[in-house]
Design an enzyme around this catalytic site. Structure first.
Site, PDB file in Angstrom:
ATOM      1  N   ARG A 197      38.997   4.566  12.039  1.00  0.00           N
ATOM      2  CA  ARG A 197      39.067   6.152  12.754  1.00  0.00           C
ATOM      3  C   ARG A 197      38.412   7.160  11.555  1.00  0.00           C
ATOM      4  O   ARG A 197      38.193   6.860  10.108  1.00  0.00           O
ATOM      5  CB  ARG A 197      40.372   6.515  13.325  1.00  0.00           C
ATOM      6  N   LYS A 220      47.912   3.451  11.740  1.00  0.00           N
ATOM      7  CA  LYS A 220      48.002   4.481  12.641  1.00  0.00           C
ATOM      8  C   LYS A 220      49.534   2.303  13.546  1.00  0.00           C
ATOM      9  O   LYS A 220      50.617   3.482  13.562  1.00  0.00           O
ATOM     10  CB  LYS A 220      47.081   4.827  14.080  1.00  0.00           C
ATOM     11  N   HIS A 268      36.886  10.661  17.455  1.00  0.00           N
ATOM     12  CA  HIS A 268      36.544   8.492  17.353  1.00  0.00           C
ATOM     13  C   HIS A 268      35.084   8.638  17.672  1.00  0.00           C
ATOM     14  O   HIS A 268      35.471   7.307  18.180  1.00  0.00           O
ATOM     15  CB  HIS A 268      37.492   8.355  18.039  1.00  0.00           C
ATOM     16  N   ARG A 271      33.862   5.558  15.906  1.00  0.00           N
ATOM     17  CA  ARG A 271      34.870   4.355  16.618  1.00  0.00           C
ATOM     18  C   ARG A 271      33.992   3.466  18.239  1.00  0.00           C
ATOM     19  O   ARG A 271      34.024   2.509  17.919  1.00  0.00           O
ATOM     20  CB  ARG A 271      36.326   4.718  16.435  1.00  0.00           C
ATOM     21  N   HIS A 294      43.666  -2.748  17.334  1.00  0.00           N
ATOM     22  CA  HIS A 294      44.507  -2.969  18.876  1.00  0.00           C
ATOM     23  C   HIS A 294      45.788  -3.900  18.598  1.00  0.00           C
ATOM     24  O   HIS A 294      45.264  -5.076  18.724  1.00  0.00           O
ATOM     25  CB  HIS A 294      43.897  -2.918  19.769  1.00  0.00           C
ATOM     26  N   TYR A 303      36.274  -1.870  26.785  1.00  0.00           N
ATOM     27  CA  TYR A 303      34.921  -1.381  26.032  1.00  0.00           C
ATOM     28  C   TYR A 303      34.312  -2.761  27.011  1.00  0.00           C
ATOM     29  O   TYR A 303      33.038  -2.796  27.014  1.00  0.00           O
ATOM     30  CB  TYR A 303      34.800  -2.089  24.649  1.00  0.00           C
TER      31      TYR A 303
END
Length: 326
Positions: A197, A220, A268, A271, A294, A303
């Site tokens: 990020r 995060k 983002h 990213r 994640h 993706y």
């Protein structure tokens, strides 16, 4: 409520039973002492009073305060979430908690949607308020049901994630290199090389670099993650640390490069570009999940459709091939 007095002492001023009930005031030399006393008074009140819907006069605002004292203050975004909850409660009219229903929130939500507020924002408001009731129920501070328990969130069409092609990346990096802020070029390359990020790449500390990788902490998800770096990039970056704040310079570079992005995806884009090219070049989706940090594979699967062999089994396993090959 805890406030600092002109004398420098800290005063606790609360009504444990809600409006119209007994008021407790006491002053202390330090804020931690005041916080401990406030928690003690509230715990004592909760332990000594059987829950009765007709007697419980606490408002949603009272529950938000209780949630913050017992749980919210320990969250990374606790203070920010408390302010958002207070704003939501104020817009709802701060009703008595025992009278608040899912229908009240649904009506509030409809008005907010008509005023132009996004479905995503309203889903966050609902999630935060739902979490307040769930946590207070878990700790025994709320004996009723969660009024939002069965209210469905608004359906949101998943936006297509934009990413930069190779020519756009090169054009963008040229503009970053020409920027008056020297850090923007290096932060952009770090984010593009590791899927970080922007805030993670911009604030990374020298101690995060070891040959030849970078470790992002305070992320995060709250979990640290390490990503390999090429030897050349590593050696260049460690000479430029620490980086300056350069997000505005990055936005300007995008503008000069004449790159248009969907709303909300600017922060983002590096990213998303890393993840998209990683998958298009045959990278494994589980490896990508670890690199991006994640916790839920569903986020990484956004993706998957970019993989060169994505859904090729449709051509091999479907009935059409069987029909025409017979």
């Amino acid at each position: 409520m805890i406030k600092k007095l002109p004398s420098g002492r800290w005063q606790v001023d609360i009504q444990p039973g809600g409006r119209g009930q007994k008021r407790v005031r006491k002053s202390f030399d330090s804020k931690p002492e005041a916080l401990r006393y406030e928690r003690w008074v509230l715990n004592k009140h909760e332990a000594g009073e059987d829950w009765n819907p007709k007697q419980d006069k606490r408002t949603l605002q009272d529950l938000v305060k209780l949630w913050y004292i017992h749980h919210g203050h320990a969250l990374k975004d606790g203070e920010s979430r408390k302010k958002k909850l207070e704003a939501t409660v104020e817009r709802l009219g701060n009703p008595r908690a025992t009278r608040f229903t899912s229908g009240d929130f649904a009506a509030y939500r409809l008005v907010r949607v008509d005023s132009g507020i996004s479905e995503n924002t309203l889903n966050h408001e609902q999630a935060y308020l739902t979490a307040v009731f769930n946590e207070l129920i878990r700790q025994g501070h709320w004996k009723g049901k969660n009024p939002l328990e069965k209210l469905r969130r608004l359906k949101i069409d998943e936006p297509e994630l934009a990413f930069l092609d190779q020519e756009q990346i090169e054009r963008l990096l040229e503009e970053c290199r020409a920027s008056s802020n020297p850090s923007v070029y290096h932060v952009a390359r770090l984010a593009l090389a590791t899927g970080a990020r922007w805030s993670e790449a911009e604030s990374v500390k020298p101690s995060a670099f070891t040959p030849y990788r970078v470790t992002y902490s305070g992320t995060k998800s709250g979990k640290s993650r390490s990503v390999p770096l090429s030897k050349d990039l590593y050696q260049e970056l460690i000479e430029e640390l620490p980086f300056q704040s350069c997000y505005s310079a990055f936005r300007s570079a995008l503008g000069r490069a004449e790159i248009q992005l969907p709303k909300g995806q600017l922060t983002h884009i590096c990213r998303h570009s890393f993840a998209s090219h990683f998958v298009m070049n045959g990278g494994h989706i589980l490896t990508l999940q670890k690199v991006l940090g994640h916790s839920d594979l569903k986020l990484t699967m956004r993706y998957a459709h970019l993989a060169p062999d994505f859904l090729n089994e449709v051509l091999e396993k479907g009935p059409v091939k069987t029909i025409f090959s017979s």
